[in-house]
Design a protein around this motif. Structure first.
Motif, PDB file in Angstrom:
ATOM      1  N   GLY A 374     112.540  25.556  -4.922  1.00  0.00           N
ATOM      2  CA  GLY A 374     113.846  24.941  -5.145  1.00  0.00           C
ATOM      3  C   GLY A 374     114.934  25.549  -4.278  1.00  0.00           C
ATOM      4  N   GLY A 379     114.483  19.112  -3.743  1.00  0.00           N
ATOM      5  CA  GLY A 379     114.167  19.917  -4.911  1.00  0.00           C
ATOM      6  C   GLY A 379     115.043  21.128  -5.095  1.00  0.00           C
ATOM      7  N   THR A 405     119.494  17.060 -13.902  1.00  0.00           N
ATOM      8  CA  THR A 405     118.138  16.569 -13.615  1.00  0.00           C
ATOM      9  C   THR A 405     117.097  17.547 -14.156  1.00  0.00           C
ATOM     10  OG1 THR A 405     118.051  17.708 -11.476  1.00  0.00           O
ATOM     11  CG2 THR A 405     118.858  15.431 -11.475  1.00  0.00           C
ATOM     12  N   LYS A 407     113.763  18.864 -12.376  1.00  0.00           N
ATOM     13  CA  LYS A 407     113.021  18.853 -11.114  1.00  0.00           C
ATOM     14  C   LYS A 407     111.580  19.285 -11.376  1.00  0.00           C
ATOM     15  CE  LYS A 407     116.979  19.472  -8.072  1.00  0.00           C
ATOM     16  NZ  LYS A 407     118.058  19.475  -9.066  1.00  0.00           N
ATOM     17  N   TYR A 415     107.731  20.598  -4.173  1.00  0.00           N
ATOM     18  CA  TYR A 415     108.521  19.590  -4.880  1.00  0.00           C
ATOM     19  C   TYR A 415     107.763  18.263  -4.969  1.00  0.00           C
ATOM     20  CZ  TYR A 415     112.219  16.185  -5.785  1.00  0.00           C
ATOM     21  OH  TYR A 415     112.977  15.164  -6.323  1.00  0.00           O
ATOM     22  N   VAL A 418     111.725  13.920  -9.533  1.00  0.00           N
ATOM     23  CA  VAL A 418     112.861  14.330 -10.347  1.00  0.00           C
ATOM     24  C   VAL A 418     113.016  13.365 -11.532  1.00  0.00           C
ATOM     25  CG1 VAL A 418     114.535  12.972  -9.033  1.00  0.00           C
ATOM     26  CG2 VAL A 418     115.306  14.976 -10.315  1.00  0.00           C
TER      27      VAL A 418
END
Length: 627
Positions: A374, A379, A405, A407, A415, A418
């Motif tokens: 992240g 992401g 969100t 994630k 990633y 979402v």
């Protein structure tokens, strides 16, 4: 490791094995049935169980509450009595039995009379064939009984009521879940307060339900066997690595014996301590699995005997206990233990001046940063709070409060997608065993998403006085799922609300601190932390305090946030100002995992040897356990 037997169709030998008492090892006399489905002699139970209170079942170690009347209050096991009579059919000739008609033991028993409810000698069989009133009696020869062509449930006597002597149990009270007699229907079980039907009408549906439960539980035995085998492998590997570490330690000792004797003893003691503690945890896990296997086999044996050879009375007598036990067992999934418990290493120090050197150190591994996730792109995590690992896919779900969100990353930190529909202030996230996502929001609702990320619905928590969280000024925070699949939801108003996954409220308990994050342990205990608190509290599901996790002695700063628990009972706690620390399930401090974190929030284990830590305002980190 205890031997286990496969769950197969029952044989006559299996059935006859049920009549032996697990305490005196002889045939049961006046057998009494416990709620755990084990049965013992009345006199044997009176030796091990003393009112008031409870006692431990000698076979499965389950805690058994005593009924108001003491041991005599347990249900008579008519099924065992019938099995004893069936055994007698096959042992006549080896032992002498009295004739039910004339009482003699001088003549060999030759048949059984249903109406006389007993065995007859050959002379009395002849009288039944010649005396007019006795001709109407139903008599079966021993050869007929042993052939397997006779319905044995019609040969055995009908069970009578314990409260009303001589009254046959021909009714079933659906309200109380027990067979009753005619007198019961006009006294203790009167209509309309009690709803009762004939035993015949109750039996068919109950037997079908027991068969379904038995079928659902069949696969569990194999899973338990595999878990026991893997647990033993972990212990064997621990023994092997400990022996190797001891060998290396001894080799180093020879080099530095005189100057380093004190250090050698210290390391040896530490090695023994690590091995002992980890062996105890492995042994506890093995014992738990063996007890579960024993309980499953016993329940399946009893259920299969009821299905294969039980009378209608057997079905209704065992229905409630069997269904409860088998339903609970089919929901159980045997848990493994951390592979890290099999590791212990010796690291030798570098050679140099012998007088100023130690041999080295004993350890059982350490945690290192594997990856940051992240950090950038779609992401990117701005202000992360809660985190969960999907038990099916091992995907990592992180609640981002600023981005509104959830994630989703794979277990390697890549990633994937979402969740953002209908989200405003996400705090924590949990994933059920069938993949549904549950998210707490500061706006006092729990949001529900399908496994593919589709928004489904929302529901509020419920305060101790019955108010909804969206009307009592609450902000929802911590969230976890217990071993029964129920949701535990934390509120800023210092309470935890328990719900089924459809949102139905079950109960609410008060807390001393705001439950910022929650987690549960296999022992049926609940943990919570508060972001403005220095303690983590361990309680039972009624909110009774069991243990308190306090500031570790080597923590530079301490403000508890995230919590997670491993299968082997280790508790991981994150401190917002930096540091992940570990404790036993009783709150005993074990050590520091790492201080390489900043503003730590939620934490979660990815299998046994990887840990994901969310950092507020920074990327999350995945730590790996290495030797």
């Amino acid at each position: 490791m205890a031997d286990s037997k496969p769950l197969s169709d029952p044989t006559e030998e299996d059935a006859l094995s049920l009549i032996d008492c697990g305490i005196c090892l002889a045939e049961m006399e006046k057998p009494k049935a416990l709620p755990c489905l084990h049965s013992f002699c009345l006199k044997c139970l009176k030796r091990v169980a003393h009112p008031p209170g409870s006692f431990i079942c000698p076979l499965c170690q389950e805690k058994i509450p005593l009924p108001p009347g003491g041991v005599d209050g347990f249900r008579d096991n008519f099924f065992i009595n019938q099995m004893k009579e069936r055994k007698a059919i096959f042992t006549i000739g080896q032992i002498m039995m009295p004739c039910a008609s004339c009482g003699t033991t001088d003549r060999q028993v030759a048949a059984r009379c249903v109406d006389c409810n007993g065995f007859l000698c050959q002379q009395c069989v002849h009288l039944h064939e010649t005396i007019e009133p006795l001709k109407v009696h139903t008599v079966f020869t021993l050869d007929e009984l042993r052939s397997g062509t006779v319905d044995m449930s019609k040969v055995m006597k009908e069970e009578c009521c314990q409260k009303h002597k001589g009254q046959v149990l021909r009714w079933y009270c659906k309200t109380c879940g027990t067979p009753i007699c005619r007198d019961c229907t006009v006294m203790e079980h009167r209509h309309p307060e009690h709803d009762y039907v004939t035993i015949e009408s109750a039996t068919e549906g109950q037997l079908a339900e027991i068969k379904v439960l038995v079928a659902n539980c069949k696969g569990l035995s194999h899973q338990i066997d595999e878990a026991i085998t893997k647990t033993q492998q972990v212990k064997d590997n621990l023994k092997k690595t400990a022996v190797e570490a001891k060998k290396q330690l001894d080799e180093a000792k020879e080099c530095y014996l005189k100057a380093l004797e004190k250090n050698y003893k210290s390391n040896t003691n530490k090695l023994a301590e690590i091995q002992t503690k980890q062996s105890e945890k492995i042994d506890d896990a093995t014992k738990s699995l063996q007890n579960l296997q024993s309980k499953l086999i016993n329940a399946m044996d009893v259920a299969n005997q009821v299905i294969q050879t039980g009378s209608k009375h057997d079905v209704v007598s065992n229905y409630t206990t069997l269904c409860k036990t088998l339903t609970q067992l089919q929901e159980v999934r045997p848990t493994g233990i951390s592979k890290g418990l099999s590791l212990v290493k010796f690291k030798a120090s570098q050679k140099g001046n012998v007088d100023n050197m130690n041999l080295g150190t004993i350890s059982n591994g350490k945690w290192v940063v594997e990856k940051e996730i992240g950090k950038e792109g779609q992401g990117k995590i701005r202000n992360g709070l809660g985190v969960a690992v999907d038990p099916n896919t091992t995907d990592i779900l992180i609640a981002d409060y600023t981005d509104k969100t959830i994630k989703v990353f794979d277990s390697d930190g890549n990633y994937k997608r979402v969740l953002q529909d209908n989200l405003q202030t996400p705090h924590d996230v949990a994933v059920s065993s069938d993949g549904f996502h549950f998210i707490t929001e500061r706006k006092a609702y729990v949001k529900v998403f399908s496994p593919d990320g589709t928004y489904l619905k929302q529901f509020p928590a419920t305060s101790p006085d019955g108010k909804s969280s969206h009307t009592d000024g609450s902000e929802l925070c911590g969230l976890t799922i217990d071993s029964y699949g129920n949701l535990l939801v934390g509120s800023s108003n210092n309470y935890i609300s328990k719900h089924r996954q459809d949102g139905t409220h079950i109960s609410t308990i008060k807390t001393n601190i705001r439950p910022w994050f929650l987690n549960t342990m296999s022992k049926g205990t609940l943990l919570w932390s508060g972001n403005n608190s220095t303690n983590v509290e361990i309680v039972d599901y009624k909110g009774n305090l069991l243990h308190t996790i306090k500031v570790p002695k080597d923590a530079k700063s301490w403000q508890t946030t995230g919590i997670c628990c491993s299968d082997d009972g280790i508790i991981y706690v994150s401190s917002y100002q930096g540091g992940i620390y570990i404790f036993t399930e009783d709150g005993e401090y074990l050590g520091c995992v790492t201080t390489d974190v900043t503003q730590a929030e939620g934490i979660a284990l990815i299998k046994d040897d990887r840990l994901v830590v969310v950092q507020n305002g920074n990327p999350a980190k995945i730590f790996s356990y290495v030797e």
